[in-house]
Design a protein around this motif. Structure first.
Motif, mmCIF file in Angstrom:
data_model
loop_
_atom_site.group_PDB
_atom_site.id
_atom_site.type_symbol
_atom_site.label_atom_id
_atom_site.label_comp_id
_atom_site.label_asym_id
_atom_site.label_seq_id
_atom_site.Cartn_x
_atom_site.Cartn_y
_atom_site.Cartn_z
ATOM 1 N N ARG A 13 0.482 27.206 -30.130
ATOM 2 C CA ARG A 13 0.690 26.146 -29.306
ATOM 3 C C ARG A 13 -0.313 24.819 -29.355
ATOM 4 O O ARG A 13 -1.062 24.979 -30.176
ATOM 5 N N ALA A 14 0.121 23.888 -28.851
ATOM 6 C CA ALA A 14 -0.873 22.881 -28.565
ATOM 7 C C ALA A 14 -2.377 23.182 -28.236
ATOM 8 O O ALA A 14 -3.221 22.666 -28.622
ATOM 9 N N THR A 15 -2.359 24.169 -27.216
ATOM 10 C CA THR A 15 -3.902 24.427 -26.746
ATOM 11 C C THR A 15 -4.495 25.106 -28.078
ATOM 12 O O THR A 15 -5.685 24.775 -27.951
ATOM 13 N N ASP A 16 -3.733 25.569 -28.861
ATOM 14 C CA ASP A 16 -4.478 26.359 -29.812
ATOM 15 C C ASP A 16 -5.117 25.278 -30.923
ATOM 16 O O ASP A 16 -6.246 25.366 -31.546
ATOM 17 N N ILE A 17 -4.376 24.087 -31.048
ATOM 18 C CA ILE A 17 -4.733 23.252 -31.886
ATOM 19 C C ILE A 17 -6.243 22.442 -31.325
ATOM 20 O O ILE A 17 -7.065 22.209 -32.157
ATOM 21 N N ILE A 18 -6.115 22.112 -30.017
ATOM 22 C CA ILE A 18 -7.516 21.611 -29.231
ATOM 23 C C ILE A 18 -8.292 22.513 -29.660
ATOM 24 O O ILE A 18 -9.669 22.057 -29.608
ATOM 25 N N ALA A 24 -11.260 15.498 -29.422
ATOM 26 C CA ALA A 24 -11.020 14.185 -30.213
ATOM 27 C C ALA A 24 -10.191 14.320 -31.250
ATOM 28 O O ALA A 24 -9.066 13.624 -31.504
ATOM 29 N N ALA A 25 -10.307 15.394 -32.229
ATOM 30 C CA ALA A 25 -9.618 15.650 -33.292
ATOM 31 C C ALA A 25 -8.021 15.824 -33.124
ATOM 32 O O ALA A 25 -7.165 15.235 -33.815
ATOM 33 N N ALA A 26 -7.853 16.693 -32.048
ATOM 34 C CA ALA A 26 -6.511 17.053 -31.782
ATOM 35 C C ALA A 26 -5.819 15.748 -31.161
ATOM 36 O O ALA A 26 -4.519 15.516 -31.670
ATOM 37 N N THR A 27 -6.242 14.781 -30.413
ATOM 38 C CA THR A 27 -5.701 13.774 -29.922
ATOM 39 C C THR A 27 -5.375 12.694 -30.933
ATOM 40 O O THR A 27 -4.218 12.284 -30.844
ATOM 41 N N ARG A 28 -6.475 12.524 -31.843
ATOM 42 C CA ARG A 28 -6.297 11.768 -33.156
ATOM 43 C C ARG A 28 -4.991 12.117 -33.984
ATOM 44 O O ARG A 28 -3.931 11.459 -34.012
ATOM 45 N N GLY A 29 -4.789 13.570 -34.107
ATOM 46 C CA GLY A 29 -3.707 14.316 -34.819
ATOM 47 C C GLY A 29 -2.697 13.908 -34.253
ATOM 48 O O GLY A 29 -1.518 13.959 -34.816
ATOM 49 N N GLN A 30 -2.494 14.223 -33.022
ATOM 50 C CA GLN A 30 -1.303 14.189 -32.047
ATOM 51 C C GLN A 30 -0.561 12.623 -32.241
ATOM 52 O O GLN A 30 0.523 12.475 -32.182
ATOM 53 N N GLU A 107 -8.617 15.884 -38.086
ATOM 54 C CA GLU A 107 -7.712 15.194 -37.324
ATOM 55 C C GLU A 107 -6.391 15.268 -38.203
ATOM 56 O O GLU A 107 -5.238 15.367 -37.669
ATOM 57 N N HIS A 108 -6.708 15.401 -39.578
ATOM 58 C CA HIS A 108 -5.344 15.362 -40.440
ATOM 59 C C HIS A 108 -4.584 16.778 -40.322
ATOM 60 O O HIS A 108 -3.365 16.591 -40.315
#
Length: 818
Positions: A13-18, A24-30, A107-108
């Protein structure tokens, strides 16, 4: 899908990525995933992999505090290969070429996971890869063509460069610069976005009978046709002349152009009535040669051009550009009768050409002249590893508070230039150019024992004149092309044009760090890429070429400034009257001279252009040389380079005396220079010759390194046969070298070691039997003398004193024996 998706990927899920990467890294990755920066995605069971292509436009937009400032590329721009293997809710293994800390996902990696959440079907599995390989060869070849086209999309910033490996790989040609980042790729990316009616219109241009084809079938047939250059050329040839000229102008401009600039381009070339502009665009679109898209401008800053961040522009597909291969239109120049190279007549134009790669010889002469030079306060310019750190110095005008930019802190001081001209008579402009190239190529360094003294590497002569000279020329040229500087801009002062910048209320320049350098570098690359499209070997009238550059892009030097209501910097030849590049008369006073200086200066010194100049120095014409075709177009290495290395020099050696010789700095003399570099001491230059001195120290160093002097004597004797007039002088040189060689090894000096001397051999044998003499002897000199280890004297003295003997000890700072 061919494989069952592992549970860890299915429950992601997206929350797991965060949680794994951080907010910060999750926001840039998205954001990267949203911009389609994730490419070449693969899945092997629970292991995901892909390439994250981050271009300059992926950087976040400037905040309110950065209004009225440029949006520069983010430091992370480039290509990153990333793999992520999920083993559980909070367990993973990842790797990325960005070398981020392993404590959290970078972030990548976050972008790769967001891409999986949004488009899991795009992740090709091993089974799908095997199925693709089993497809017919024709279909697989088409896929390779499509992938290659997508990989060559025009971008605003090239991938991050790796340090040069100094290998002789394939040399890439200079491609036309792209001012914008296009969100679509080649035709395989464009066609799926079009409607069926638009596809059928393009199919009619390619003589394809659409019939009852559905959209996928029609796209497949169109891709097959545009992959054939002869078909694209046939479609372009069917256009009317104004449309062909319009398409060629767009391609030479850079293939991607905003709507506003495209309209100005149409008007400047007078390609038709203003009312026919839209009809011209529709015609090119219906032929599949031009497409409308969104262009994310590199230079667009918030507050400029309204509040929008995206521009609407036009894009020529890669397949069309590759098939047409547009060249720059030229006005031929005919040399006047009697005008020839080397002529110095005051009433005739002067034809000048540079010997191929002569610049590398000049760089070696200048480096040898600087080797060992003490600079004192003049060495400050060496501290700047990047000209983006340069600070500007100038005077403030009271009327508007603007700065007159006179010099930068990274420029070589004039006192150093004056000293160099006394020994190497070259123009100041050339010496500044050569010094910048030496410094940028890390050929000039500070000596380890004296920070104010210059030092060059021992292998510099081999790099600039040796067998790897061709590869070195390639790397130095690309270094110069991409290196940021303001030399060309400040050089306009010689033509009466001043460079000024706006100041704030505190009378400080509003220029951002490196702003001028970047604009100058982009202008230089644009002009060089345009010259790469010139027909080689033909004299081109410079005035006509300059007029074409004006029509094509009058703002090539100040392109970024069009986004500001009040430019950060400008050019002027009269106080309080900035020159407007959109007006041809003003353009001739500044940009015209910039273009002429570029051709007469660096491009001529590189050997890219031969030039014809008037007696007063004004540039009349130029032509592209075979060396220029090699450097700019990536053609084969010209034969002039190999012939230059085999050239027979009239004077291969000049003998000053029995100790000193002079050798021309030329690749044809490299075999002799290579030997002298091993056995002689380099002592600077004399005119255009390298000076070498045969000293005992240099010969001793060579012998200690295991060098064979037969190579030196052999080449000197061969020179006697080639230059008989040097027979007597070379005989003295050879005789002196033979004496030095014979004396080598007959005398040895030992310092900082103790010396033992006994009365006779009986005493020596007694010491060997009763003491530990054999353990402390470093080297026996005779039957009664020996050198001891550093602590051997104290150890032997203590043993003798315990036996009742009192040796005579001479206390000195050092002991010497010969």
């Amino acid at each position: 899908m061919e494989h069952v998706v592992p549970g860890a990927l299915r429950r992601l899920r997206a929350t797991d990525i965060i949680s794994m990467a951080g907010l910060a890294a999750a926001t840039r990755g998205q954001e990267y995933a949203r911009l389609d920066a994730v490419q070449a995605t693969r899945r092997d069971e629970g292991r995901l992999s892909g390439i994250v292509e981050i271009a300059a436009s992926s950087a976040s937009e400037p905040g309110p505090e950065e209004e009225d400032a440029f949006s520069f590329p983010e430091p992370d721009a480039g290509s990153h290969y990333v793999t992520v293997e999920l083993q559980g809710a909070m367990q993973w293994q990842s790797s990325c070429t960005c070398e981020a800390p392993s404590t959290a996902l970078c972030e990548h990696a976050a972008a790769l996971l967001y891409e999986w959440l949004a488009h899991p079907g795009l992740f090709r599995t091993l089974a799908a890869q095997a199925a693709m390989e089993n497809r017919p060869q024709k279909e697989r070849l088409q896929d390779l063509v499509n992938d290659a086209a997508a990989a060559q999309l025009p971008t605003s910033k090239a991938p991050r460069e790796k340090p040069s490996s100094r290998t002789g790989g394939a040399f890439r040609p200079i491609l036309p610069p792209q001012h914008t980042l296009v969100q679509v790729g080649g035709m395989q990316h464009i066609l799926p976005q079009l409607g069926i009616s638009e596809l059928r219109s393009i199919a009619r241009a390619y003589a394809i009978t659409a019939g009852n084809m559905n959209k996928p079938q029609l796209i497949e047939v169109l891709l097959e046709q545009v992959a054939r250059p002869e078909t694209v050329k046939k479609v372009a040839a069917s256009l009317e002349k104004p449309l062909r000229q319009f398409l060629a102008a767009i391609t030479l401009y850079g293939s991607a152009i905003p709507d506003e600039e495209l309209r100005a381009l149409y008007d400047r070339f007078s390609l038709g009535q203003p009312a026919h502009y839209q009809q011209a665009l529709v015609s090119l679109q219906s032929e599949g040669l031009l497409f409308r898209t969104s262009l994310n401008s590199v230079s667009l800053a918030r507050g400029a051009q309204g509040s929008g961040q995206l521009e609407i522009g036009w894009f020529v597909p890669l397949e069309v550009r590759a098939a047409l291969k547009v060249t720059v239109p030229m006005t031929p120049y005919t040399l006047p009768a009697g005008a020839q190279e080397g002529s110095e007549r005051d009433d005739q134009p002067r034809v000048r050409s540079m010997e191929p790669l002569r610049l590398l010889s000049e760089l070696l002469l200048l480096a040898r002249l600087l080797d060992g030079t003490s600079l004192d306060e003049e060495s400050a310019w060496l501290d700047f590893s990047d000209t983006l750190l340069a600070e500007f110095t100038g005077t403030v005008r009271t009327s508007d508070g603007s700065f007159l930019l006179q010099s930068t802190s990274d420029q070589p001081p004039e006192s150093l230039i004056a000293r160099l001209r006394e020994r190497l008579p070259r123009s100041r402009t050339f010496l500044r150019f050569a010094l910048r190239l030496l410094r940028g190529g890390n050929m000039l360094q500070r000596a380890d024992n004296d920070r104010n003294r210059l030092h060059i590497a021992d292998s510099l002569a081999e790099k600039l004149l040796g067998e790897a000279q061709v590869q070195e020329a390639q790397e130095l040229f690309m270094l110069w092309l991409k290196h940021s500087s303001t030399d060309e801009l400040l050089g306009l002062r010689e033509d009466g044009v001043d460079l000024r910048c706006r100041a704030n209320a505190l009378r400080q320049p509003v220029l951002r760090m490196g702003e001028l350098e970047i604009e100058n570098s982009e202008a230089r690359q644009l002009l060089v890429s345009l010259l790469a499209q010139v027909t080689p070997g033909q004299w081109m009238h410079f005035g006509a070429f300059a007029r074409f550059v004006y029509r094509l892009n009058p703002l090539f030097l100040q392109r970024r400034q069009r986004y500001f209501a009040s430019p950060h910097w400008w050019l002027e030849d009269n106080p309080d009257k900035p020159l407007k590049p959109s007006q041809f008369k003003d353009w001739q006073r500044a940009e015209y001279h910039y273009l002429a200086q570029l051709i007469q200066g660096p491009l001529y010194w590189w050997g890219i252009c031969d030039i014809v100049s008037a007696p007063d120095g004004a540039l009349l014409a130029f032509r592209l040389t075979p060396l220029g075709c090699w450097l700019l177009q990536g053609n084969g290495v010209p034969g002039e380079l190999e012939r230059g290395r085999r050239r027979r020099l009239t004077r291969l050696l000049v003998v000053v005396d029995a100790q000193e010789v002079l050798v021309p700095a030329h690749p044809a003399a490299w075999n002799l220079i290579k030997v002298l570099e091993r056995f002689a001491q380099a002592t600077g230059i004399q005119r255009s010759y390298l000076r070498y001195r045969f000293t005992p120290q240099a010969l001793s160093k060579a012998l200690r390194a295991g060098e064979d002097t037969n190579a030196l004597f052999k080449i000197l004797r061969l020179l006697v046969q080639r230059q008989p007039e040097l027979a007597d002088a070379l005989a003295q040189v050879i005789a002196r070298l033979e004496r030095l060689q014979k004396s080598y090894g007959q005398v040895r000096f030992y310092t900082h070691v103790p010396l033992l001397e006994v009365a006779d051999q009986v005493v020596m044998r007694e010491l060997e039997a009763t003491t530990s003499l054999n353990e402390v002897v470093a080297r026996p000199l005779s039957e009664t003398m020996a050198l001891l280890h550093e602590d051997g004297a104290a150890r032997l003295s203590d043993e003798l004193k315990r036996r009742g003997s009192a040796p005579l000890v001479h206390e000195k700072d050092s002991y010497e024996a010969s």
